[in-house]
Design a protein around this motif. Structure first.
Motif, mmCIF file in Angstrom:
data_model
loop_
_atom_site.group_PDB
_atom_site.id
_atom_site.type_symbol
_atom_site.label_atom_id
_atom_site.label_comp_id
_atom_site.label_asym_id
_atom_site.label_seq_id
_atom_site.Cartn_x
_atom_site.Cartn_y
_atom_site.Cartn_z
ATOM 1 N N UNK A 1 7.599 -4.408 6.026
ATOM 2 C CA UNK A 1 7.007 -3.065 6.048
ATOM 3 C C UNK A 1 8.072 -1.996 6.286
ATOM 4 N N UNK A 2 9.119 -2.325 7.071
ATOM 5 C CA UNK A 2 10.202 -1.369 7.293
ATOM 6 C C UNK A 2 11.139 -1.306 6.088
ATOM 7 N N UNK B 1 10.684 -2.058 -4.339
ATOM 8 C CA UNK B 1 9.575 -1.423 -3.640
ATOM 9 C C UNK B 1 8.233 -1.995 -4.101
ATOM 10 N N UNK B 2 8.100 -2.238 -5.392
ATOM 11 C CA UNK B 2 6.856 -2.801 -5.920
ATOM 12 C C UNK B 2 6.569 -4.165 -5.307
ATOM 13 N N UNK B 3 7.587 -5.010 -5.236
ATOM 14 C CA UNK B 3 7.398 -6.354 -4.667
ATOM 15 C C UNK B 3 7.170 -6.297 -3.157
ATOM 16 N N UNK C 1 3.851 -7.553 -0.986
ATOM 17 C CA UNK C 1 3.916 -8.409 0.205
ATOM 18 C C UNK C 1 3.172 -7.763 1.369
ATOM 19 N N UNK C 2 3.364 -6.472 1.556
ATOM 20 C CA UNK C 2 2.673 -5.756 2.637
ATOM 21 C C UNK C 2 1.170 -5.770 2.386
ATOM 22 N N UNK C 3 0.763 -5.517 1.150
ATOM 23 C CA UNK C 3 -0.659 -5.524 0.802
ATOM 24 C C UNK C 3 -1.292 -6.898 1.012
ATOM 25 N N UNK C 4 -0.486 -7.946 0.890
ATOM 26 C CA UNK C 4 -0.973 -9.313 1.089
ATOM 27 C C UNK C 4 -0.985 -9.710 2.562
ATOM 28 N N UNK C 5 -0.691 -8.754 3.446
ATOM 29 C CA UNK C 5 -0.743 -9.039 4.873
ATOM 30 C C UNK C 5 0.552 -9.587 5.437
ATOM 31 N N UNK C 6 1.646 -9.460 4.703
ATOM 32 C CA UNK C 6 2.911 -10.038 5.153
ATOM 33 C C UNK C 6 3.914 -8.974 5.590
ATOM 34 N N UNK D 1 11.734 -9.521 5.646
ATOM 35 C CA UNK D 1 11.790 -9.028 4.278
ATOM 36 C C UNK D 1 12.171 -10.119 3.281
ATOM 37 N N UNK D 2 12.513 -11.293 3.760
ATOM 38 C CA UNK D 2 12.774 -12.432 2.881
ATOM 39 C C UNK D 2 11.530 -12.819 2.084
ATOM 40 N N UNK D 3 10.356 -12.302 2.477
ATOM 41 C CA UNK D 3 9.150 -12.558 1.678
ATOM 42 C C UNK D 3 9.342 -12.024 0.261
ATOM 43 N N UNK D 4 10.274 -11.128 0.082
ATOM 44 C CA UNK D 4 10.603 -10.604 -1.247
ATOM 45 C C UNK D 4 11.011 -11.752 -2.170
#
Length: 58
Positions: free
Chosen positions: A7-8, A32-34, A38-43, A48-51
């Motif tokens: 999110x940051x 930013x799109x990705x 991830x943020x929208x999916x609750x992550x 930020x490695x969820x990217x």
């Protein structure tokens, strides 16, 4: 605890795009799109490695 929450990273990507609105920053927009996905999916509180999970091939 994540070293840098997604999110940051998303917030920072938005700041970059806002500050350089006349530059060609396609990579920053894609990032930013990705991150937004991830943020929208609750992550958003995950590192930020969820990217990586968003862009790796299945």
């Amino acid at each position: 605890m994540p070293s840098f929450p997604a999110r940051l990273a998303l917030k920072d990507a938005k700041l970059v795009l806002d500050a350089a609105s006349d530059a060609d920053l396609a990579g920053a927009r894609a990032t930013m799109t990705h991150l937004q996905a991830a943020v929208d999916a609750g992550r958003g509180d995950d590192d930020m490695a969820v990217l990586f999970a968003a862009v790796r091939p299945n």
